[in-house]
Scaffold this motif. Structure first.
Motif, PDB file in Angstrom:
ATOM      1  N   ASP A 151       9.009   6.880   5.846  1.00 34.14           N
ATOM      2  CA  ASP A 151       8.721   7.103   4.371  1.00 34.14           C
ATOM      3  C   ASP A 151       8.570   8.714   3.985  1.00 34.14           C
ATOM      4  O   ASP A 151       9.389   8.683   2.597  1.00 34.14           O
ATOM      5  N   THR A 152       7.722   9.060   4.209  1.00 33.69           N
ATOM      6  CA  THR A 152       7.732  10.231   3.724  1.00 33.69           C
ATOM      7  C   THR A 152       8.772  11.719   4.585  1.00 33.69           C
ATOM      8  O   THR A 152       9.108  12.352   3.869  1.00 33.69           O
ATOM      9  N   LEU A 199      -0.973  17.149  11.425  1.00 31.68           N
ATOM     10  CA  LEU A 199      -1.343  18.568  10.804  1.00 31.68           C
ATOM     11  C   LEU A 199      -0.244  19.453  10.708  1.00 31.68           C
ATOM     12  O   LEU A 199      -0.634  19.586   9.879  1.00 31.68           O
ATOM     13  N   ASN A 200       1.450  18.790  10.737  1.00 32.55           N
ATOM     14  CA  ASN A 200       2.404  19.950   9.858  1.00 32.55           C
ATOM     15  C   ASN A 200       2.697  19.473   8.257  1.00 32.55           C
ATOM     16  O   ASN A 200       3.318  19.571   7.676  1.00 32.55           O
ATOM     17  N   GLU A 201       2.218  17.385   8.803  1.00 32.72           N
ATOM     18  CA  GLU A 201       3.545  17.000   7.172  1.00 32.72           C
ATOM     19  C   GLU A 201       2.016  16.315   6.262  1.00 32.72           C
ATOM     20  O   GLU A 201       2.955  16.351   5.334  1.00 32.72           O
ATOM     21  N   PHE A 231       9.433   8.946  14.510  1.00 35.94           N
ATOM     22  CA  PHE A 231       8.427   7.436  14.565  1.00 35.94           C
ATOM     23  C   PHE A 231       8.706   6.401  16.109  1.00 35.94           C
ATOM     24  O   PHE A 231       8.002   5.950  16.389  1.00 35.94           O
ATOM     25  N   LEU A 232       9.974   5.727  15.105  1.00 35.48           N
ATOM     26  CA  LEU A 232       9.986   4.466  16.253  1.00 35.48           C
ATOM     27  C   LEU A 232       9.866   4.816  18.003  1.00 35.48           C
ATOM     28  O   LEU A 232       9.824   3.675  19.020  1.00 35.48           O
ATOM     29  N   LEU A 233      10.427   6.004  18.337  1.00 32.93           N
ATOM     30  CA  LEU A 233       9.928   6.714  19.392  1.00 32.93           C
ATOM     31  C   LEU A 233       8.505   6.564  20.528  1.00 32.93           C
ATOM     32  O   LEU A 233       8.128   6.780  21.378  1.00 32.93           O
ATOM     33  N   GLN A 247       0.534  -0.859  -0.200  1.00 32.30           N
ATOM     34  CA  GLN A 247       0.205   0.335   0.027  1.00 32.30           C
ATOM     35  C   GLN A 247       0.400   1.578   0.341  1.00 32.30           C
ATOM     36  O   GLN A 247       0.684   2.926  -0.378  1.00 32.30           O
ATOM     37  N   ALA A 248       1.700   1.412   0.691  1.00 33.09           N
ATOM     38  CA  ALA A 248       2.982   2.065   1.029  1.00 33.09           C
ATOM     39  C   ALA A 248       3.785   2.309  -0.936  1.00 33.09           C
ATOM     40  O   ALA A 248       4.207   3.402  -0.316  1.00 33.09           O
ATOM     41  N   ALA A 249       3.533   1.480  -1.217  1.00 33.69           N
ATOM     42  CA  ALA A 249       4.631   1.712  -2.745  1.00 33.69           C
ATOM     43  C   ALA A 249       6.058   1.381  -2.338  1.00 33.69           C
ATOM     44  O   ALA A 249       6.480   2.256  -2.549  1.00 33.69           O
TER      45      ALA A 249
END
Length: 323
Positions: A210-211, A156-158, A217-219, A105-107
């Motif tokens: 990925d973005t 909200l930002n990304e 994120f792991l945190l 899904q995430a290509a």
């Protein structure tokens, strides 16, 4: 706002219907020597999590179809596991397929092969981690809401994921909390709930990394990861148990069993720790990669140290109690 209200009403109705059906068909969790509860309780209440994601799918032009397909595949198998207790040899292949669908899904480029295998292993680890940590009242709901809050504010930002996916899941967790955030829970999430959440967090987290090309994120699941990894290491080194067998060695279980801290207080404590980590992530995820890595490994080292200190205190407490 109107859409959110409609979703909330549907989830409330679904939770009530499931509670009645589970009573009728005896879908229950019976306490045993490894349980943290003392009475028979409905299991599988986390069915409202995949229902929330299904509502997102239908109300947002069928977005993320392969992710939704993978989630419902593993949710179906997990619900069967809640009812019949399936072998890990049955569950594991479906977990691999579900994670593969997330990557597709995430290509995600399937090659190089070693990187694909690493991501599959990480995905399976995340969904099982959430399953392992679902052991006391309130912990799944509170911790997952805190994780979602971190994802929401970054998003909200990304704008790396549709916000409704986060909001609808959060609404389902609020509804679930009504039944579970109690001294005597009315129902538990079950495998269907905890594994569905693990799937969702892996999917959103994969999009995050990925973005933004950020490891931070792991945190967002650091507290769960530290407890799970270090508990597994303890079992490998100091016990003769299979790491796949149910047990009572997690730190949150020890805090309840040894220090007699209530389920809800321990759950809130885990949530507050993760909330503090979320704040650090929000302040650092845009910094240079070298600084991110420094923060990343510093926080991991900090919580490893905290775990070891708490573990030693627990060992002393047990010796005093047995003296």
């Amino acid at each position: 706002m109107e859409k959110n209200l409609i979703v909330l009403c549907i989830l409330i109705a679904a939770s009530f219907v499931y509670l009645k059906l589970a009573h009728k068909f005896n879908i229950v969790d019976k306490p045993n020597e490894r349980s943290s509860h003392t009475k028979v309780t409905i299991r599988g209440g986390g069915i409202i999590f995949p229902i929330a994601i299904l509502l997102f799918f239908f109300l947002n032009d069928f977005q993320y179809p392969f992710f939704v397909l993978g989630l419902f595949l593993i949710s179906f198998v997990s619900f069967l596991d809640d009812i019949y207790t399936l072998s890990s040899r049955v569950r594991f292949p479906f977990q691999i397929i579900a994670i593969f669908l997330i990557l597709y899904q995430a290509a995600f480029p399937i090659f190089p092969l070693y990187y694909s295998i690493l991501c599959l292993i990480l995905g399976v680890a995340v969904i099982n981690m959430f399953n392992f940590m679902d052991g006391i009242n309130g912990i799944t709901g509170i911790y997952s809401l805190v994780v979602l809050s971190g994802m929401y504010f970054i998003n909200l930002n990304e704008h790396f994921v549709n916000t409704d996916l986060i909001v609808f899941t959060a609404l389902s967790l609020v509804v679930f909390g009504f039944y579970n955030f109690r001294k005597k829970a009315l129902f538990f999430a079950g495998d269907i709930g905890s594994i569905a959440l693990g799937m969702l967090f892996f999917f959103i987290g994969f999009l995050f990394m990925d973005t933004l090309n950020s490891p931070m994120f792991l945190l967002l699941i650091l507290i769960y990861a530290a407890d799970t990894a270090l508990t597994m290491l303890y079992r490998i080194v100091y016990t003769n148990e299979s790491i796949l067998d149910p047990h009572r060695h997690h730190m949150y279980q020890k805090l309840v069993d040894v220090y007699k801290i209530s389920h809800l207080k321990v759950s809130i404590g885990y949530g507050l720790l993760q909330l503090m980590v979320n704040f650090i992530i929000l302040k650092t995820y845009k910094l240079e990669l070298s600084i991110q890595l420094m923060v990343f490994f510093s926080l991991i080292l900090l919580f490893i140290t905290l775990y070891i200190v708490l573990f030693r205190l627990l060992v002393k407490k047990v010796k005093v109690n047995n003296a």
